[in-house]
Design a protein around this motif. Sequence first.
Motif, PDB file in Angstrom:
ATOM      1  N   PHE A 196      48.678 -31.551  48.602  1.00 57.53           N
ATOM      2  CA  PHE A 196      49.979 -30.807  49.254  1.00 57.53           C
ATOM      3  C   PHE A 196      51.134 -31.903  49.263  1.00 57.53           C
ATOM      4  N   ALA A 197      52.194 -31.800  48.578  1.00 59.23           N
ATOM      5  CA  ALA A 197      53.341 -32.356  48.505  1.00 59.23           C
ATOM      6  C   ALA A 197      54.470 -31.947  49.515  1.00 59.23           C
ATOM      7  N   ASN A 198      54.963 -32.758  50.416  1.00 57.67           N
ATOM      8  CA  ASN A 198      56.150 -32.301  51.252  1.00 57.67           C
ATOM      9  C   ASN A 198      57.315 -32.269  50.591  1.00 57.67           C
ATOM     10  N   SER A 199      57.474 -31.641  49.372  1.00 59.57           N
ATOM     11  CA  SER A 199      58.637 -31.799  48.415  1.00 59.57           C
ATOM     12  C   SER A 199      58.431 -30.526  47.422  1.00 59.57           C
ATOM     13  N   ASP A 200      59.475 -29.588  47.049  1.00 62.69           N
ATOM     14  CA  ASP A 200      59.480 -28.620  46.329  1.00 62.69           C
ATOM     15  C   ASP A 200      59.815 -29.151  44.695  1.00 62.69           C
ATOM     16  N   TYR A 201      60.120 -30.399  44.808  1.00 65.05           N
ATOM     17  CA  TYR A 201      60.757 -30.795  43.303  1.00 65.05           C
ATOM     18  C   TYR A 201      59.773 -31.926  42.361  1.00 65.05           C
ATOM     19  N   LEU A 202      58.366 -31.357  42.769  1.00 66.62           N
ATOM     20  CA  LEU A 202      57.564 -32.180  41.574  1.00 66.62           C
ATOM     21  C   LEU A 202      57.826 -31.739  40.025  1.00 66.62           C
ATOM     22  N   ILE A 251      57.728 -22.120  49.003  1.00 66.21           N
ATOM     23  CA  ILE A 251      56.563 -22.866  48.794  1.00 66.21           C
ATOM     24  C   ILE A 251      56.681 -24.026  48.254  1.00 66.21           C
ATOM     25  N   LYS A 252      56.096 -24.952  48.967  1.00 68.53           N
ATOM     26  CA  LYS A 252      56.346 -26.254  48.318  1.00 68.53           C
ATOM     27  C   LYS A 252      55.171 -26.438  47.079  1.00 68.53           C
ATOM     28  N   ASP A 253      55.353 -27.617  46.508  1.00 70.67           N
ATOM     29  CA  ASP A 253      54.546 -27.662  45.386  1.00 70.67           C
ATOM     30  C   ASP A 253      53.326 -28.590  45.642  1.00 70.67           C
ATOM     31  N   SER A 254      52.140 -28.151  44.792  1.00 79.43           N
ATOM     32  CA  SER A 254      51.113 -29.071  45.311  1.00 79.43           C
ATOM     33  C   SER A 254      50.015 -29.437  43.715  1.00 79.43           C
ATOM     34  N   TYR A 255      49.238 -29.910  43.855  1.00 80.78           N
ATOM     35  CA  TYR A 255      48.319 -30.339  42.514  1.00 80.78           C
ATOM     36  C   TYR A 255      46.729 -30.384  42.870  1.00 80.78           C
ATOM     37  N   GLY A 256      46.113 -30.151  41.996  1.00 78.82           N
ATOM     38  CA  GLY A 256      44.498 -30.181  42.168  1.00 78.82           C
ATOM     39  C   GLY A 256      44.051 -31.349  41.303  1.00 78.82           C
TER      40      GLY A 256
END
Length: 282
Positions: A196-202, A251-256
């Motif tokens: 979970f990133a603390n950014s919405d700009y990934l 909703i901030k960006d994330s990745y798995g």
Amino acid sequence: MKVRWFVFLFLIFFGQVLIAQTSRSSRLYRNAPAFGSMKLSFGGGLSYYLGDMRAKTDLRFIEPHLAVALLYRLSEHFSARGEVNLYRLSAKQEGGPVWYNNLSFRSTNPAAYVGLQADLFGFHTERFVKPYLFGGIGITFINPKAYYQGKWYSLRPLQTEGIAYKRLVRIALVGIGVSFKYNDRLGFAVELSDNFANSDYLDDVSTNYPDPTGMSELALALSDRRSELTNLPTGYSPRNEPGNQRGNPKIKDSYGFLSLRAEYLIGSPMRRAERRKLKCYY
């Protein structure tokens, strides 16, 4: 003939000594304290983007990632864990619910984190399969790019939403894994984690289309790519108005990650001392 028999008997004797030494080493491992043992884990697998451009489950945007981790045993069930990753994310709005905006990106990012791993079974438990949970906090360096007229362009310097967001981003992660033992030193593991990133700009997409005043031609072209389409729905302008929704900042960006790892037990201070005493190099 005597020489052959001598060589044969020597090989048998040497083999017995080697087997006994290996058995003794294995007993030393099982009797060694859990605290201080270290394990190196390395491998890779698949990364999957979860952000504003994701259209449900889209298998087109599964990308690779690599990882190296070091675990330091704190107790029978807990280890400190540090990890370095290199991963890629990508997505396109093409084929999704807002395909008419035509945005896309690709980013190859390094990341590092420290955290804790909790094993369901203890360090000395003799089991072939050992499940565990892990989590941590860290940082990642993001660099979203877009492909335009035969070339990849870094999007952050262009400020496609009029915002100079940070490239160095804090992350938090949680995951689950299963470790499979091959022998006392070697094993492999399968892991699944969410980051979970603390950014919405990934993905360079978060808020609204900006006021074009003062923006360069390249920034305008990559901020609003609707004009590249020739099959827009009836009534849709070839350009978005300033203030129109470009992303979802709520909703901030994330990745798995889905990873397959090889594991190597480096040892513990006690074991290394015993090895020096026995001169047992294995």
